[in-house]
Design a protein around this motif. Sequence first.
Motif, short mmCIF file in Angstrom:
data_model
loop_
_atom_site.label_atom_id
_atom_site.label_comp_id
_atom_site.label_asym_id
_atom_site.label_seq_id
_atom_site.Cartn_x
_atom_site.Cartn_y
_atom_site.Cartn_z
N ALA A 176 0.85 -1.19 0.00
CA ALA A 176 0.00 0.00 0.00
C ALA A 176 0.88 1.24 0.00
CB ALA A 176 -0.90 0.01 1.23
N ILE A 177 0.45 2.28 -0.69
CA ILE A 177 1.17 3.54 -0.69
C ILE A 177 0.76 4.31 0.56
CG2 ILE A 177 1.51 5.74 -1.89
CD1 ILE A 177 1.06 4.24 -4.52
N ILE A 178 1.77 4.67 1.37
CA ILE A 178 1.53 5.38 2.63
C ILE A 178 2.52 6.54 2.77
CG2 ILE A 178 0.67 3.29 3.78
CD1 ILE A 178 3.44 3.26 5.29
N ASP A 179 2.26 7.41 3.73
CA ASP A 179 3.21 8.47 4.05
C ASP A 179 4.31 7.91 4.95
OD1 ASP A 179 1.89 10.52 2.66
OD2 ASP A 179 0.53 10.86 4.34
N ASP A 180 5.54 8.27 4.66
CA ASP A 180 6.69 7.83 5.44
C ASP A 180 6.76 8.64 6.73
OD1 ASP A 180 9.05 6.75 6.32
OD2 ASP A 180 10.30 7.76 4.83
N THR A 181 6.90 7.99 7.86
CA THR A 181 6.99 8.69 9.14
C THR A 181 8.43 8.86 9.61
OG1 THR A 181 6.78 6.67 10.46
CG2 THR A 181 4.73 7.83 9.87
N PHE A 182 9.38 8.19 8.94
CA PHE A 182 10.78 8.23 9.37
C PHE A 182 11.52 9.39 8.70
CE2 PHE A 182 9.75 3.99 10.68
CZ PHE A 182 10.55 3.77 11.79
N THR A 183 12.38 10.04 9.49
CA THR A 183 13.25 11.10 8.99
C THR A 183 14.68 10.61 9.11
OG1 THR A 183 11.72 12.80 9.76
CG2 THR A 183 13.99 13.49 9.33
N PRO A 184 15.44 10.62 8.00
CA PRO A 184 16.86 10.23 8.10
C PRO A 184 17.64 11.28 8.90
CG PRO A 184 16.18 10.55 5.80
CD PRO A 184 15.04 10.94 6.65
N LEU A 185 18.49 10.82 9.79
CA LEU A 185 19.28 11.71 10.62
C LEU A 185 20.76 11.50 10.29
CD1 LEU A 185 18.55 13.70 12.94
CD2 LEU A 185 19.17 11.88 14.52
N ALA A 186 21.44 12.59 9.98
CA ALA A 186 22.87 12.53 9.67
C ALA A 186 23.65 12.15 10.93
CB ALA A 186 23.35 13.87 9.13
N ASP A 187 24.84 11.61 10.73
CA ASP A 187 25.67 11.17 11.85
C ASP A 187 26.04 12.30 12.80
OD1 ASP A 187 25.54 8.57 11.03
OD2 ASP A 187 27.55 8.52 10.16
N ASP A 188 26.13 13.53 12.29
CA ASP A 188 26.53 14.65 13.15
C ASP A 188 25.36 15.51 13.58
OD1 ASP A 188 26.00 15.65 10.63
OD2 ASP A 188 27.79 16.90 10.52
N ALA A 189 24.14 15.14 13.25
CA ALA A 189 22.95 15.92 13.63
C ALA A 189 22.56 15.60 15.07
CB ALA A 189 21.80 15.61 12.69
N PRO A 190 22.01 16.59 15.78
CA PRO A 190 21.55 16.31 17.14
C PRO A 190 20.36 15.36 17.13
CG PRO A 190 21.00 18.55 16.49
CD PRO A 190 21.83 17.97 15.39
N LEU A 191 20.23 14.56 18.17
CA LEU A 191 19.10 13.63 18.27
C LEU A 191 17.81 14.43 18.42
CD1 LEU A 191 20.40 10.76 20.56
CD2 LEU A 191 20.16 10.78 18.09
N ALA A 192 16.77 13.93 17.76
CA ALA A 192 15.47 14.58 17.80
C ALA A 192 14.42 13.55 18.16
CB ALA A 192 15.17 15.19 16.43
N GLY A 193 13.25 14.03 18.54
CA GLY A 193 12.12 13.14 18.79
C GLY A 193 11.50 12.71 17.48
N GLY A 194 10.52 11.84 17.55
CA GLY A 194 9.86 11.34 16.35
C GLY A 194 10.57 10.11 15.81
N ASP A 195 10.09 9.64 14.69
CA ASP A 195 10.65 8.45 14.06
C ASP A 195 11.85 8.85 13.21
OD1 ASP A 195 8.45 7.28 15.23
OD2 ASP A 195 7.35 7.02 13.35
N ILE A 196 13.01 8.28 13.51
CA ILE A 196 14.24 8.63 12.79
C ILE A 196 14.95 7.36 12.34
CG2 ILE A 196 14.59 10.82 14.00
CD1 ILE A 196 16.77 9.34 15.67
N SER A 197 15.78 7.52 11.31
CA SER A 197 16.68 6.45 10.90
C SER A 197 18.10 6.99 10.95
CB SER A 197 16.34 5.91 9.51
OG SER A 197 16.57 6.88 8.51
#
Length: 150
Positions: free
Chosen positions: A8-29
């Motif tokens: 099924a086509i759905i909206d992606d909830t994950f946000t890619p996080l760079a190795d040097d980016a600060p940690l954030a809430g929400g769904d991340i990869s």
Amino acid sequence: MQIIKDKAIIDDTFTPLADDAPLAGGDISVSLARWKNDREALLARPGKVGVRIRASDSVSDLAGDLKHIDLIELDFAEFADGRLFSQAWLLRGRYHYQGEIRAAGHYLTDQTFYLSRVGVNAFQPAKTEHLNTILANLNDFSVKYQPSIH
């Protein structure tokens, strides 16, 4: 951005996080390297965690942590490298991973049926205009001669 998950086509909830980016809430990869370095901090934050795997990475490095990981994203940097097919199979067949395995990046739309046979259940192509083609390709064959993960 939209992806295909479980046919099924759905909206992606994950946000890619760079190795040097600060940690954030929400769904991340995060990359496998970041997972190894920041595992405890990633598990302590709110939201789901996904790990991005390159063809040169070893999924055995994650074997003991799979119960904590909601998404394994297979990063297809180029379509000519088939090692990620093997990694998907290992995740499902050897390590019994039950979460989302996503093919992301540069793979051929014709490969989606075969990716699903080794355990991939989500697709994020490099070009979103390929979503409908990928969805159709998941039903290419109704008879299967060889056993597989699915």
